[in-house]
Design a protein around this motif. Structure first.
Motif, PDB file in Angstrom:
ATOM      1  N   ARG A   1      -1.679 -28.310  44.096  1.00 50.57           N
ATOM      2  CA  ARG A   1      -2.750 -28.433  45.138  1.00 50.57           C
ATOM      3  C   ARG A   1      -4.030 -27.872  44.269  1.00 50.57           C
ATOM      4  N   GLN A   2      -5.202 -28.326  44.632  1.00 51.50           N
ATOM      5  CA  GLN A   2      -6.292 -27.816  44.015  1.00 51.50           C
ATOM      6  C   GLN A   2      -6.891 -26.644  44.725  1.00 51.50           C
ATOM      7  N   LEU A   3      -7.578 -25.987  43.940  1.00 51.41           N
ATOM      8  CA  LEU A   3      -8.402 -24.739  44.511  1.00 51.41           C
ATOM      9  C   LEU A   3      -9.090 -25.104  45.648  1.00 51.41           C
ATOM     10  N   ALA A   4     -10.039 -26.155  45.492  1.00 59.80           N
ATOM     11  CA  ALA A   4     -10.809 -26.399  46.702  1.00 59.80           C
ATOM     12  C   ALA A   4      -9.957 -26.843  48.101  1.00 59.80           C
ATOM     13  N   GLU A   5      -8.716 -27.318  47.851  1.00 58.79           N
ATOM     14  CA  GLU A   5      -7.920 -27.531  49.102  1.00 58.79           C
ATOM     15  C   GLU A   5      -7.599 -26.158  49.723  1.00 58.79           C
ATOM     16  N   VAL A   6      -7.251 -25.404  49.103  1.00 60.79           N
ATOM     17  CA  VAL A   6      -6.513 -24.043  49.376  1.00 60.79           C
ATOM     18  C   VAL A   6      -7.809 -23.143  50.169  1.00 60.79           C
ATOM     19  N   LEU A   7      -8.911 -23.297  49.375  1.00 69.61           N
ATOM     20  CA  LEU A   7     -10.158 -22.467  49.960  1.00 69.61           C
ATOM     21  C   LEU A   7     -10.702 -23.152  51.307  1.00 69.61           C
ATOM     22  N   ARG A   8     -10.400 -24.371  51.647  1.00 70.29           N
ATOM     23  CA  ARG A   8     -10.907 -25.289  52.846  1.00 70.29           C
ATOM     24  C   ARG A   8      -9.843 -24.911  53.848  1.00 70.29           C
ATOM     25  N   PRO A  61     -14.849 -23.816  39.680  1.00 70.15           N
ATOM     26  CA  PRO A  61     -14.515 -25.270  39.771  1.00 70.15           C
ATOM     27  C   PRO A  61     -13.635 -25.729  40.966  1.00 70.15           C
ATOM     28  N   SER A  62     -13.719 -26.709  41.346  1.00 68.68           N
ATOM     29  CA  SER A  62     -12.499 -27.053  42.454  1.00 68.68           C
ATOM     30  C   SER A  62     -11.244 -27.269  41.887  1.00 68.68           C
ATOM     31  N   ASP A  63     -11.184 -27.447  40.765  1.00 63.96           N
ATOM     32  CA  ASP A  63     -10.043 -27.944  40.049  1.00 63.96           C
ATOM     33  C   ASP A  63      -9.465 -26.915  39.271  1.00 63.96           C
ATOM     34  N   ALA A  64      -9.903 -25.580  39.289  1.00 64.20           N
ATOM     35  CA  ALA A  64      -9.455 -24.388  38.683  1.00 64.20           C
ATOM     36  C   ALA A  64      -8.179 -24.317  38.874  1.00 64.20           C
ATOM     37  N   SER A  65      -7.430 -23.661  37.998  1.00 65.48           N
ATOM     38  CA  SER A  65      -5.774 -23.395  38.334  1.00 65.48           C
ATOM     39  C   SER A  65      -5.731 -22.014  38.353  1.00 65.48           C
ATOM     40  N   PHE A  66      -4.398 -21.634  38.511  1.00 66.63           N
ATOM     41  CA  PHE A  66      -4.294 -19.989  38.704  1.00 66.63           C
ATOM     42  C   PHE A  66      -4.254 -19.590  37.066  1.00 66.63           C
ATOM     43  N   GLU A  67      -3.751 -20.492  36.277  1.00 65.36           N
ATOM     44  CA  GLU A  67      -4.203 -20.015  34.645  1.00 65.36           C
ATOM     45  C   GLU A  67      -5.714 -19.637  34.587  1.00 65.36           C
ATOM     46  N   ASP A  68      -6.523 -20.336  35.130  1.00 59.13           N
ATOM     47  CA  ASP A  68      -7.831 -19.819  34.724  1.00 59.13           C
ATOM     48  C   ASP A  68      -8.389 -18.597  35.308  1.00 59.13           C
ATOM     49  N   LEU A  69      -7.819 -18.032  36.299  1.00 53.82           N
ATOM     50  CA  LEU A  69      -7.977 -16.768  36.722  1.00 53.82           C
ATOM     51  C   LEU A  69      -7.886 -15.647  35.378  1.00 53.82           C
ATOM     52  N   THR A  70      -8.435 -14.641  35.563  1.00 57.74           N
ATOM     53  CA  THR A  70      -8.288 -13.438  34.855  1.00 57.74           C
ATOM     54  C   THR A  70      -7.099 -12.656  35.164  1.00 57.74           C
ATOM     55  N   ALA A  71      -6.515 -11.972  34.340  1.00 59.07           N
ATOM     56  CA  ALA A  71      -5.222 -11.379  34.453  1.00 59.07           C
ATOM     57  C   ALA A  71      -5.565 -10.267  35.784  1.00 59.07           C
ATOM     58  N   GLY A  72      -6.432  -9.508  35.965  1.00 56.76           N
ATOM     59  CA  GLY A  72      -6.756  -8.942  36.918  1.00 56.76           C
ATOM     60  C   GLY A  72      -6.773  -9.585  38.092  1.00 56.76           C
ATOM     61  N   GLN A  73      -7.352 -10.731  38.284  1.00 56.56           N
ATOM     62  CA  GLN A  73      -7.416 -11.605  39.249  1.00 56.56           C
ATOM     63  C   GLN A  73      -6.135 -12.127  39.919  1.00 56.56           C
ATOM     64  N   ARG A  74      -5.281 -12.445  38.922  1.00 58.70           N
ATOM     65  CA  ARG A  74      -3.929 -12.775  39.124  1.00 58.70           C
ATOM     66  C   ARG A  74      -3.098 -11.968  39.850  1.00 58.70           C
ATOM     67  N   ILE A  75      -3.126 -10.704  39.085  1.00 58.09           N
ATOM     68  CA  ILE A  75      -2.602  -9.466  39.732  1.00 58.09           C
ATOM     69  C   ILE A  75      -2.890  -9.332  41.262  1.00 58.09           C
ATOM     70  N   HIS A  76      -4.281  -9.178  41.371  1.00 57.46           N
ATOM     71  CA  HIS A  76      -4.776  -8.968  42.747  1.00 57.46           C
ATOM     72  C   HIS A  76      -4.470  -9.782  43.899  1.00 57.46           C
TER      73      HIS A  76
END
Length: 193
Positions: A86-93, A153-168
Motif C-alpha cells: 500500500r502507499q502511505l497516502a492510502e494508509v493515512l487517508r 511524499p505519498s509514495d514514501a515507504s517504511f524504509e524511508d522513515l528514520t530508525a526512530g520513527q520506525r521503532i516508534h
C-alpha cells in the motif's frame, strides 16, 4: 539527495506546528485520563437493574466492535504499507477516516462501563481498565508521528522513515494490539463469572 533551501518562515511554522502538536497531545492525554477516571469512579456509584445492565452490555459490545474493528483495519493497512503493498497516502487517508470510529467507540466503551458494575476488587478487572487507559494514551501518542508522516511524499515507504520513527511506529502498534487484546480477553473472562 539534493539541497533545497528552507526559508526562515518555513522553519518557524514547523516549530509552531510541533509546539501546537505537543499542546494537543497534552490536552488530549489529560482529557483521556479524566474521562477514564470519571468512568471508573461513576461505575462504583451507579447501579442499574437487570434490563439497564443488559442494555449497557449490548452497547458496550457494539462500541467495542466499532472501535476495535476500525483499529484492526487501520493496523492491517499499515502492515500492508510496511511490506510495500500500500502507499502511505492510502494508509493515512484510511486512518483519518477511521479516527472518528475509533475514538467514538472508545468513548462508548467508557460511557457504558459506568453501567456495567465492574468488580474493581478483581485484579483482572483492574488490568483491563489499565489496558484501556494505556491504549487511549498510546493512540494519542501517535499524533506527532502521524503528522510527520503526513508531510512525507505519498509514495514514501517504511524504509524511508528514520530508525526512530520506525521503532516508534512499531512500538505503538504492539502496545495497541496488546492492550486491545488484553481488555477484550479479560472482558469475556469476567463476563463468564
Amino acid at each position: 539527495m539534493t539541497y533545497i533551501p528552507v526559508r526562515g518562515r518555513t522553519i518557524r511554522r514547523r516549530r509552531e506546528s510541533e509546539r501546537s502538536t505537543r499542546r494537543l497531545v497534552f490536552v488530549l492525554s489529560s482529557a483521556a485520563v479524566i474521562a477514564w477516571l470519571l468512568s471508573v469512579t461513576l461505575s462504583t456509584a451507579v447501579h442499574v437493574d437487570t434490563y439497564g445492565h443488559s442494555l449497557a452490555v449490548a452497547l458496550h459490545i457494539l462500541s467495542l466492535v466499532v472501535a476495535f474493528g476500525a483499529v484492526i483495519l487501520v493496523d492491517w493497512h499499515g502492515f500492508l504499507w510496511l511490506i510495500g503493498r500500500r502507499q502511505l497516502a492510502e494508509v493515512l487517508r484510511l486512518g483519518g477516516a477511521a479516527t472518528l470510529l475509533i475514538w467514538g467507540g472508545l468513548a462508548g466503551l467508557l460511557a457504558t462501563c459506568v453501567f456495567l458494575n465492574p468488580h474493581l476488587n478483581n485484579p483482572l478487572t483492574d488490568l483491563k481498565l489499565a489496558a484501556v487507559l494505556v491504549l487511549s494514551l498510546n493512540g494519542i501518542m501517535l499524533i506527532p508521528l502521524m503528522r510527520r508522516l503526513a508531510r512525507l511524499p505519498s509514495d514514501a515507504s517504511f524504509e524511508d522513515l528514520t530508525a526512530g520513527q520506525r521503532i516508534h511506529l512499531l512500538l505503538r502498534l504492539v502496545i495497541s494490539q496488546a492492550c486491545w487484546w488484553t481488555a477484550i480477553i479479560i472482558g469475556f473472562i469476567n463476563a463468564e463469572f
